[in-house]
Design a protein around this motif. Structure first.
Motif, PDB file in Angstrom:
ATOM      1  N   MET A  35     -19.118 -56.851  35.202  1.00 46.38           N
ATOM      2  CA  MET A  35     -18.519 -55.718  34.445  1.00 46.38           C
ATOM      3  C   MET A  35     -17.070 -55.878  34.673  1.00 46.38           C
ATOM      4  O   MET A  35     -16.216 -55.538  33.730  1.00 46.38           O
ATOM      5  CB  MET A  35     -18.991 -54.352  35.147  1.00 46.38           C
ATOM      6  CG  MET A  35     -20.468 -53.916  34.963  1.00 46.38           C
ATOM      7  SD  MET A  35     -20.923 -52.444  35.919  1.00 46.38           S
ATOM      8  CE  MET A  35     -19.793 -51.286  35.644  1.00 46.38           C
ATOM      9  N   GLU A  36     -16.385 -56.249  35.924  1.00 48.51           N
ATOM     10  CA  GLU A  36     -15.056 -56.729  36.033  1.00 48.51           C
ATOM     11  C   GLU A  36     -14.804 -57.524  35.027  1.00 48.51           C
ATOM     12  O   GLU A  36     -13.458 -57.405  34.486  1.00 48.51           O
ATOM     13  CB  GLU A  36     -14.875 -56.907  37.147  1.00 48.51           C
ATOM     14  CG  GLU A  36     -13.385 -57.025  37.667  1.00 48.51           C
ATOM     15  CD  GLU A  36     -13.096 -57.150  39.206  1.00 48.51           C
ATOM     16  OE1 GLU A  36     -12.076 -58.015  39.627  1.00 48.51           O
ATOM     17  OE2 GLU A  36     -13.957 -57.119  40.161  1.00 48.51           O
ATOM     18  N   GLN A  37     -15.311 -58.682  34.887  1.00 50.26           N
ATOM     19  CA  GLN A  37     -14.915 -59.879  34.170  1.00 50.26           C
ATOM     20  C   GLN A  37     -14.752 -59.687  32.793  1.00 50.26           C
ATOM     21  O   GLN A  37     -13.984 -60.057  31.727  1.00 50.26           O
ATOM     22  CB  GLN A  37     -15.715 -61.085  34.491  1.00 50.26           C
ATOM     23  CG  GLN A  37     -15.259 -62.399  33.578  1.00 50.26           C
ATOM     24  CD  GLN A  37     -16.082 -63.616  34.276  1.00 50.26           C
ATOM     25  OE1 GLN A  37     -16.292 -63.566  35.435  1.00 50.26           O
ATOM     26  NE2 GLN A  37     -16.053 -64.601  33.714  1.00 50.26           N
ATOM     27  N   PHE A  38     -15.887 -58.787  32.246  1.00 51.06           N
ATOM     28  CA  PHE A  38     -16.004 -58.867  30.746  1.00 51.06           C
ATOM     29  C   PHE A  38     -15.703 -57.348  30.106  1.00 51.06           C
ATOM     30  O   PHE A  38     -15.808 -56.749  29.176  1.00 51.06           O
ATOM     31  CB  PHE A  38     -17.405 -59.235  30.374  1.00 51.06           C
ATOM     32  CG  PHE A  38     -17.753 -60.530  30.568  1.00 51.06           C
ATOM     33  CD1 PHE A  38     -17.292 -61.387  29.437  1.00 51.06           C
ATOM     34  CD2 PHE A  38     -18.614 -60.969  31.400  1.00 51.06           C
ATOM     35  CE1 PHE A  38     -17.534 -62.947  29.894  1.00 51.06           C
ATOM     36  CE2 PHE A  38     -18.886 -62.424  31.671  1.00 51.06           C
ATOM     37  CZ  PHE A  38     -18.294 -63.038  30.744  1.00 51.06           C
ATOM     38  N   GLY A  39     -15.729 -56.423  31.228  1.00 52.69           N
ATOM     39  CA  GLY A  39     -15.269 -54.991  30.789  1.00 52.69           C
ATOM     40  C   GLY A  39     -16.478 -54.265  30.390  1.00 52.69           C
ATOM     41  O   GLY A  39     -16.283 -53.017  29.430  1.00 52.69           O
TER      42      GLY A  39
END
Length: 405
Positions: A35-39
């Protein structure tokens, strides 16, 4: 006697295979980094987990008849390759669509191929200890996250989440494929269990026959009710611990391991208990335990973090028990000969729970400013329905037996 010795070796191989497949239960430690890497949102990312475990019963239904006829070795080997490939390909993902295909469809399909074989194989080798053997085999599946979640967390911190998928995919795929070479089905039985097998073999239904019975649909509903709460917790263990209870990311990872440990112990403990007091009495106790756990979790602000974690453990313990005893229930109700095929159809209940549980929690969380409360209350309601259905079905079975006698 050779058969008796071999069956324990095969049981160990099945446990090792399922331990590797249990990496799927460590999803929540991958979710946040993705989630953090791809939003991506929680609902978007968690759908990959739901798709993956929804594919398991579909795969079991497809390959169950094959392994019942030809044996488990080839299908388990292929399942291990499929599982490893799905995880490796997830390491190259750049979009949600790719994630859903690689981690969801491919990896989930591989889990179903291998898990269906190990479950049916142990039931066939241990007609005299269905609860224990089924529980131990299912425990391997549940315990994967105990070992692999901490390893994954360290790898993610070192090489990143995508490379972690690649490394784990290669390693776990090789272990599963290698262990599958030890699998076989019994051709002879020990004198101790021979009489029981002969009695059970007089009743051997096929999938197309069991789905026409009332018993199938009642047991299917009970299984679904029993799995929703557990899948909800497993799919959101890390964010529930972090955001709902208020733990740090490090402590949240510990909670993921606690969930995996409880899930594992539940399969052994409740499987063994069911051999002693009966499958349906055990099922009622598990529903009660899960309901209490959900209530404690819903009352975190009142009861505090310690009791909330105990509640999480109770939910996971009970969830594990359902996976430990339902292979035995399936074999006892419709016979062991087609156990692989039949359990694949029964296991669709788990697939429905895999979609509904995590998805329900994600949607409710996002629509209620991060509050999981309503999801916990709905799961409590499903446990109550499960208790009622189980008691009704137990009474029905008694009446059916009296009519036959």
């Amino acid at each position: 006697m050779e058969t008796k010795v071999n069956r324990w070796l095969i049981l160990v191989a099945c446990i090792i295979i399922n331990l590797c497949l249990g990496a799927g239960y460590a999803w929540s430690v991958f979710q946040a980094p993705l989630m953090e890497q791809f939003g991506w949102t929680t609902a978007q990312a968690s759908l990959a987990f739901s798709i993956s475990f929804a594919m398991v019963p579909i795969s079991m239904m497809i390959f169950g008849p094959m392994q019942d006829k030809e044996g488990p070795r080839k299908i388990t080997f292929a399942g291990g390759i499929m599982f490893g490939l799905g995880m490796v390909l997830t390491g190259f993902t750049k979009s949600l669509t790719t994630l859903y295909i690689t981690y969801g469809l491919i990896l989930g399909f591989g889990i179903g191929m291998a898990y269906g074989c190990t479950t049916a194989t142990t039931v066939k080798w241990f007609p005299d200890k269905k609860g224990l053997a089924g529980g131990l085999t299912a425990a391997g599946f549940g315990s994967g996250a105990i070992i692999l979640a901490p390893i994954a967390v360290k790898l993610i911190g070192t090489v990143g989440v995508l490379h972690t998928f690649k490394f784990l995919g290669v390693a776990l795929g090789v272990i599963i494929a290698g262990s599958s070479l030890l699998l076989s089905v019994p051709k002879t039985v020990s004198d101790k269990s021979k009489e029981k097998i002969l009695v059970e073999d007089t009743v051997n239904f096929k999938p197309k026959e069991i789905i026409k019975t009332v018993d199938f649909w009642i047991l299917w509903a009970i299984y679904t009710m029993g799995c929703v709460g557990g899948m909800m917790i497993i799919g959101h263990a890390s964010p529930i611990a972090n955001e709902h209870i208020g733990f740090t990311i490090g402590k949240a990872a510990t909670v993921v391991s606690i969930v995996a440990l409880a899930n594992t112990l539940g399969r052994i403990v409740w499987g063994t208990v069911s051999d002693k007091i009966g499958r349906y009495n055990t099922t009622v106790i598990m529903f009660v335990s899960s309901g209490i756990g959900l209530l404690l979790l819903n009352m975190t602000k009142v009861v505090g973090s310690t009791l909330s974690v105990i509640g999480i453990a109770a939910i996971a313990l009970s969830f594990g028990g359902f996976l430990g005893i339902f292979p035995g229930i399936t074999a006892e109700t419709w016979g062991p000969k087609n156990a692989g095929s039949n359990y694949g159809f029964v296991f669709t209940a788990y697939g429905i729970a895999a979609i509904f549980g995590p998805r329900l929690a994600a949607v409710i969380k996002e629509s209620n400013n991060g509050n999981y409360g309503m999801a916990f209350l709905i799961a409590i309601g499903m446990n109550i329905i499960g208790i009622v259905l189980t008691l009704w079905f137990k009474n029905k079975k008694k009446k059916d037996e009296l009519k036959l006698n």
